[in-house]
Design a protein around this motif. Sequence first.
Motif, PDB file in Angstrom:
ATOM      1  N   ASN A 162      12.572  -1.114   2.771  1.00  0.00           N
ATOM      2  CA  ASN A 162      13.795  -0.590   3.394  1.00  0.00           C
ATOM      3  C   ASN A 162      13.552   0.797   4.001  1.00  0.00           C
ATOM      4  O   ASN A 162      14.017   1.085   5.111  1.00  0.00           O
ATOM      5  CB  ASN A 162      14.937  -0.523   2.374  1.00  0.00           C
ATOM      6  N   GLU A 163      12.849   1.642   3.264  1.00  0.00           N
ATOM      7  CA  GLU A 163      12.545   2.994   3.770  1.00  0.00           C
ATOM      8  C   GLU A 163      11.663   2.927   5.014  1.00  0.00           C
ATOM      9  O   GLU A 163      11.873   3.662   5.977  1.00  0.00           O
ATOM     10  CB  GLU A 163      11.874   3.840   2.682  1.00  0.00           C
ATOM     11  N   LEU A 164      10.679   2.060   4.999  1.00  0.00           N
ATOM     12  CA  LEU A 164       9.802   1.902   6.168  1.00  0.00           C
ATOM     13  C   LEU A 164      10.589   1.393   7.376  1.00  0.00           C
ATOM     14  O   LEU A 164      10.387   1.875   8.493  1.00  0.00           O
ATOM     15  CB  LEU A 164       8.643   0.960   5.840  1.00  0.00           C
ATOM     16  N   TRP A 182       0.839  -1.197   0.000  1.00  0.00           N
ATOM     17  CA  TRP A 182       0.000   0.000   0.000  1.00  0.00           C
ATOM     18  C   TRP A 182       0.880   1.255   0.000  1.00  0.00           C
ATOM     19  O   TRP A 182       0.643   2.188  -0.773  1.00  0.00           O
ATOM     20  CB  TRP A 182      -0.933   0.003   1.212  1.00  0.00           C
ATOM     21  N   VAL A 183       1.892   1.270   0.856  1.00  0.00           N
ATOM     22  CA  VAL A 183       2.806   2.418   0.928  1.00  0.00           C
ATOM     23  C   VAL A 183       3.535   2.580  -0.400  1.00  0.00           C
ATOM     24  O   VAL A 183       3.665   3.693  -0.914  1.00  0.00           O
ATOM     25  CB  VAL A 183       3.801   2.259   2.099  1.00  0.00           C
ATOM     26  N   ILE A 218       6.505   4.286  -5.537  1.00  0.00           N
ATOM     27  CA  ILE A 218       7.856   3.712  -5.525  1.00  0.00           C
ATOM     28  C   ILE A 218       7.807   2.448  -6.372  1.00  0.00           C
ATOM     29  O   ILE A 218       6.916   1.612  -6.194  1.00  0.00           O
ATOM     30  CB  ILE A 218       8.305   3.381  -4.083  1.00  0.00           C
ATOM     31  N   SER A 219       8.743   2.309  -7.279  1.00  0.00           N
ATOM     32  CA  SER A 219       8.686   1.175  -8.200  1.00  0.00           C
ATOM     33  C   SER A 219       9.042  -0.152  -7.532  1.00  0.00           C
ATOM     34  O   SER A 219       8.489  -1.187  -7.868  1.00  0.00           O
ATOM     35  CB  SER A 219       9.594   1.416  -9.405  1.00  0.00           C
ATOM     36  N   SER A 220       9.943  -0.121  -6.573  1.00  0.00           N
ATOM     37  CA  SER A 220      10.425  -1.360  -5.960  1.00  0.00           C
ATOM     38  C   SER A 220       9.804  -1.600  -4.588  1.00  0.00           C
ATOM     39  O   SER A 220       9.871  -0.751  -3.696  1.00  0.00           O
ATOM     40  CB  SER A 220      11.953  -1.301  -5.834  1.00  0.00           C
TER      41      SER A 220
END
Length: 158
Positions: free
Chosen positions: A22-24, A7-8, A14-16
Amino acid sequence: EARSVEWVREEAQISSWQTAKNELEMLVEFGQVQAVEGDDGNTKYAPNYQIRYFNEVTELINSHTREELREEIASIQELIDEWKHEFAVESRDELEATLTDDDLDSEAIRERNRVLREWERYEDNKRLLKHALELYDDARELSAGQDNSSDSSIPLSQ
C-alpha cells in the motif's frame, strides 16, 4: 534497481506485506517511485530518478543565490584543474587510462581510483549546478511569495 514488495518490506522492517504494498502504491501515485514489471511478471518498484533530480535542482535554486551557485562551479573546476595538473592529464578518461601504467604501485593506483570517483561526482554536481543556474530565474518567478534572498544551510559540495 527495481525491488519487490517483499524486499522493501524486509529492508524497511515492516511486518505486513500488504502495508508495504500500500505504501509503495501511494509513492507511485505521488510519482516518487515507479512500478515496473519484473522478469517474473510481478510488479517491482524503483525510485523515480527524474523526480529526484528535479527536486535537487529545485532545492539548489531555493536555497542558494546565483552567486553561490556560480562560486561552487568555480570551486569544482578548480579541483578538477588541480587533478589535471597533478596527473598531467586533460580528462577523467585520460586519468583512467593511466591506471595500467607499469610504473604505478598499488597505492598510486588506489589514489587515482579515489580521484576518479571524486572527479565523476564533481562532474555530476557541476552538471546539476549548471541546470540550476539555467532554470534559476524561471523557477524563482514560479515560487511567488517566497523570499528570494538565501540563508544557505545546505552544503553545495558533497
